[in-house]
Design a protein around this motif. Structure first.
Motif, mmCIF file in Angstrom:
data_model
loop_
_atom_site.group_PDB
_atom_site.id
_atom_site.type_symbol
_atom_site.label_atom_id
_atom_site.label_comp_id
_atom_site.label_asym_id
_atom_site.label_seq_id
_atom_site.Cartn_x
_atom_site.Cartn_y
_atom_site.Cartn_z
ATOM 1 N N TYR A 37 29.940 65.888 7.164
ATOM 2 C CA TYR A 37 30.686 67.100 7.522
ATOM 3 C C TYR A 37 29.754 68.171 8.092
ATOM 4 O O TYR A 37 29.748 69.306 7.659
ATOM 5 N N TYR A 38 28.912 67.722 9.042
ATOM 6 C CA TYR A 38 28.045 68.606 9.828
ATOM 7 C C TYR A 38 26.929 69.280 9.033
ATOM 8 O O TYR A 38 26.356 70.260 9.480
ATOM 9 N N GLY A 42 25.832 59.943 12.305
ATOM 10 C CA GLY A 42 26.829 59.248 13.104
ATOM 11 C C GLY A 42 27.017 59.864 14.474
ATOM 12 O O GLY A 42 26.922 59.181 15.494
ATOM 13 N N TRP A 43 27.289 61.162 14.522
ATOM 14 C CA TRP A 43 27.606 61.783 15.813
ATOM 15 C C TRP A 43 27.023 63.180 16.015
ATOM 16 O O TRP A 43 26.870 63.610 17.147
ATOM 17 N N SER A 84 19.623 59.409 8.796
ATOM 18 C CA SER A 84 20.585 58.686 9.620
ATOM 19 C C SER A 84 21.818 59.568 9.822
ATOM 20 O O SER A 84 22.124 60.421 8.991
ATOM 21 N N SER A 116 20.924 58.848 0.388
ATOM 22 C CA SER A 116 21.487 57.856 1.298
ATOM 23 C C SER A 116 22.712 57.220 0.659
ATOM 24 O O SER A 116 22.622 56.652 -0.418
ATOM 25 N N THR A 117 23.864 57.328 1.299
ATOM 26 C CA THR A 117 25.093 56.828 0.661
ATOM 27 C C THR A 117 25.293 55.330 0.869
ATOM 28 O O THR A 117 25.844 54.659 0.011
ATOM 29 N N SER A 118 24.840 54.813 2.022
ATOM 30 C CA SER A 118 25.054 53.385 2.263
ATOM 31 C C SER A 118 23.770 52.670 2.662
ATOM 32 O O SER A 118 23.811 51.553 3.174
ATOM 33 N N SER A 126 21.322 61.817 5.150
ATOM 34 C CA SER A 126 22.309 61.574 6.198
ATOM 35 C C SER A 126 23.180 62.821 6.335
ATOM 36 O O SER A 126 23.155 63.713 5.478
ATOM 37 N N THR A 127 23.921 62.890 7.441
ATOM 38 C CA THR A 127 24.762 64.063 7.717
ATOM 39 C C THR A 127 26.205 63.795 7.280
ATOM 40 O O THR A 127 26.770 62.747 7.599
ATOM 41 N N ASN A 139 21.303 53.593 4.895
ATOM 42 C CA ASN A 139 20.664 53.777 6.202
ATOM 43 C C ASN A 139 19.431 54.688 6.125
ATOM 44 O O ASN A 139 18.364 54.351 6.634
ATOM 45 N N GLY A 152 24.495 64.853 13.456
ATOM 46 C CA GLY A 152 23.129 64.793 12.921
ATOM 47 C C GLY A 152 22.464 66.097 12.541
ATOM 48 O O GLY A 152 21.261 66.267 12.740
ATOM 49 N N GLU A 153 23.191 67.032 11.939
ATOM 50 C CA GLU A 153 22.589 68.332 11.576
ATOM 51 C C GLU A 153 21.621 68.272 10.394
ATOM 52 O O GLU A 153 20.711 69.111 10.300
#
Ligand SMILES: Cc1cc2nc3c(=O)[nH]c(=O)nc-3n(C[C@H](O)[C@H](O)[C@H](O)COP(=O)(O)O)c2cc1C
Length: 144
Positions: free
Chosen positions: A60-61, A91-92, A89, A10-12, A57-58, A14, A94-95
């Motif tokens: 770059y796909y 953003g758009w 988590s 998790s980078t931030s 988290s995802t 979430n 979610g792969e």
């Protein structure tokens, strides 16, 4: 007592928040749970776990390369027959959780469907969903 290890990247924060809520859900069913950042994960804990949940988290796909590497290393262990769950988590697109579930299946784990994806920072309602997943994992372990 069965044990569930929840490993996350998790980078931030979430996906970490999701991992902590999943652990809370597991514990609410009186099953031991440990949520840990992937680079602090102890191989002995993973070996002795009855279920392993992996979250990323995802980016770059896909999932970030260190998490891919982590799962490749896990494949060298005897994880067959363990229960698995994938989450993260996004953003758009979610792969990452979908890819994690695929890899877990490839190495013989019994993965819970569907994967759990939450967009950006989990809301209270989202965290309840994460706890629900934790409870489901615990219930499956007890049914084993
Ligand atoms: C550089 C960058 C690339 C990203 N690429 C994707 C992507 O391809 N697909 C997607 O669904 N989200 C993407 N995201 C959004 C993250 O997955 C999202 O912010 C997520 O909540 C981060 O969770 P974390 O704090 O657990 O790392 C990207 C974010 C950044 C900063």
């Amino acid at each position: 007592m069965p044990k569930v290890v929840i490993v996350y990247l998790s980078t931030s924060g979430n996906t970490k928040a999701m991992a902590d809520a999943i652990a809370e859900g597991v514990r609410s069913r009186n099953v031991e749970a440990l949520a840990v950042n992937f680079h602090e994960a102890d191989i002995e804990d993973l070996r002795s776990a009855d279920a392993i949940a992996i979250g990323s988290s995802t980016f770059y796909y896909k999932m970030l390369p260190p998490m891919e590497k982590f799962i490749e290393n896990l494949a060298r262990e005897d994880v067959k027959e363990k229960i698995g769950a994938a989450f993260g988590s996004y953003g758009w697109s979610g792969e990452a959780p979908v890819m994690i579930a695929e890899k877990m299946r490839e190495i013989g784990m019994k993965v819970i469907d569907p994967v759990l994806r939450i967009q950006y920072t989990p809301t209270d309602k989202d965290l309840e969903e994460c706890k629900r997943l934790g409870k489901d994992i615990a219930i499956r372990l007890k049914a084993k």
